[in-house]
Scaffold this motif. Structure first.
Motif, PDB file in Angstrom:
ATOM      1  N   CYS A  79       0.830  -1.194   0.000  1.00 56.27           N
ATOM      2  CA  CYS A  79       0.000   0.000   0.000  1.00 56.27           C
ATOM      3  C   CYS A  79       0.874   1.257   0.000  1.00 56.27           C
ATOM      4  CB  CYS A  79      -0.894  -0.009   1.228  1.00 56.27           C
ATOM      5  SG  CYS A  79      -1.878   1.483   1.405  1.00 56.27           S
ATOM      6  N   GLN A  81      -0.088   4.166   0.895  1.00 58.64           N
ATOM      7  CA  GLN A  81      -0.450   5.046   2.005  1.00 58.64           C
ATOM      8  C   GLN A  81       0.138   4.589   3.335  1.00 58.64           C
ATOM      9  OE1 GLN A  81      -4.547   6.531   2.234  1.00 58.64           O
ATOM     10  NE2 GLN A  81      -4.945   5.518   0.292  1.00 58.64           N
ATOM     11  N   CYS A  82       0.039   3.292   3.619  1.00 64.47           N
ATOM     12  CA  CYS A  82       0.450   2.832   4.951  1.00 64.47           C
ATOM     13  C   CYS A  82       1.560   1.787   4.883  1.00 64.47           C
ATOM     14  CB  CYS A  82      -0.758   2.289   5.719  1.00 64.47           C
ATOM     15  SG  CYS A  82      -1.401   0.749   5.068  1.00 64.47           S
ATOM     16  N   CYS A  93      -6.344  -1.905   0.138  1.00 75.09           N
ATOM     17  CA  CYS A  93      -5.516  -2.271   1.291  1.00 75.09           C
ATOM     18  C   CYS A  93      -6.391  -2.774   2.428  1.00 75.09           C
ATOM     19  CB  CYS A  93      -4.715  -1.044   1.712  1.00 75.09           C
ATOM     20  SG  CYS A  93      -3.807  -1.268   3.247  1.00 75.09           S
ATOM     21  N   GLN A  95      -5.569  -2.874   5.406  1.00 74.61           N
ATOM     22  CA  GLN A  95      -5.261  -2.101   6.610  1.00 74.61           C
ATOM     23  C   GLN A  95      -6.006  -0.764   6.628  1.00 74.61           C
ATOM     24  OE1 GLN A  95      -3.474  -2.924   9.205  1.00 74.61           O
ATOM     25  NE2 GLN A  95      -2.795  -1.065  10.173  1.00 74.61           N
ATOM     26  N   CYS A  96      -5.881   0.000   5.520  1.00 74.35           N
ATOM     27  CA  CYS A  96      -6.416   1.368   5.529  1.00 74.35           C
ATOM     28  C   CYS A  96      -7.462   1.594   4.440  1.00 74.35           C
ATOM     29  CB  CYS A  96      -5.282   2.381   5.392  1.00 74.35           C
ATOM     30  SG  CYS A  96      -4.561   2.428   3.728  1.00 74.35           S
TER      31      CYS A  96
HETATM   32 ZN   LIG Z   1      -2.897   0.895   3.383  1.00 70.77          ZN
END
Ligand SMILES: [Zn+2]
Length: 101
Positions: A79, A81-82, A93, A95-96
């Motif tokens: 990802c 972003q994270c 993702c 996660q986020c």
């Molecule tokens: Zn992410």
């Protein structure tokens, strides 16, 4: 006992587990039946896990996992972003929720 690797996708987890086992390191799977029953992700505390029985094998087991991950590159994606890795079957993702690109 030390946790070497955990992943929501049992198929990817087994790809990490198999080479550790083949290297004759004592290791165990935990929560291997926790996810996937309904095609849904298990909560993070129920993800399948790979553990080494002896702490002295931990560093070696981690390096085996990293090597095997490089061999199957293209399966997981990172990802933007994270920086979390998600399975190739995910479009966002885990996660986020960030978009894959
Ligand atoms: Zn992410």
């Amino acid at each position: 006992m030390k946790l070497v690797y955990t992943h929501p996708n049992i198929a990817i987890l087994v790809q990490a587990y198999s080479p550790i086992e083949q290297a004759e390191i004592e290791c165990v799977l935990r929560n291997e039946y926790a996810s996937g029953a309904m095609g849904e992700l298990a909560p993070i505390n129920a993800w399948p896990e790979v553990w080494v029985v002896y702490d002295t094998d931990f560093v070696r087991a981690v390096s085996i996992v990293e090597t095997s991950h490089r061999a199957v590159e293209g399966q997981d994606w990172q990802c933007a972003q994270c920086t979390t890795y998600s399975p190739a079957t995910f479009d966002t993702c885990w996660q986020c929720g960030g978009e894959r690109f």
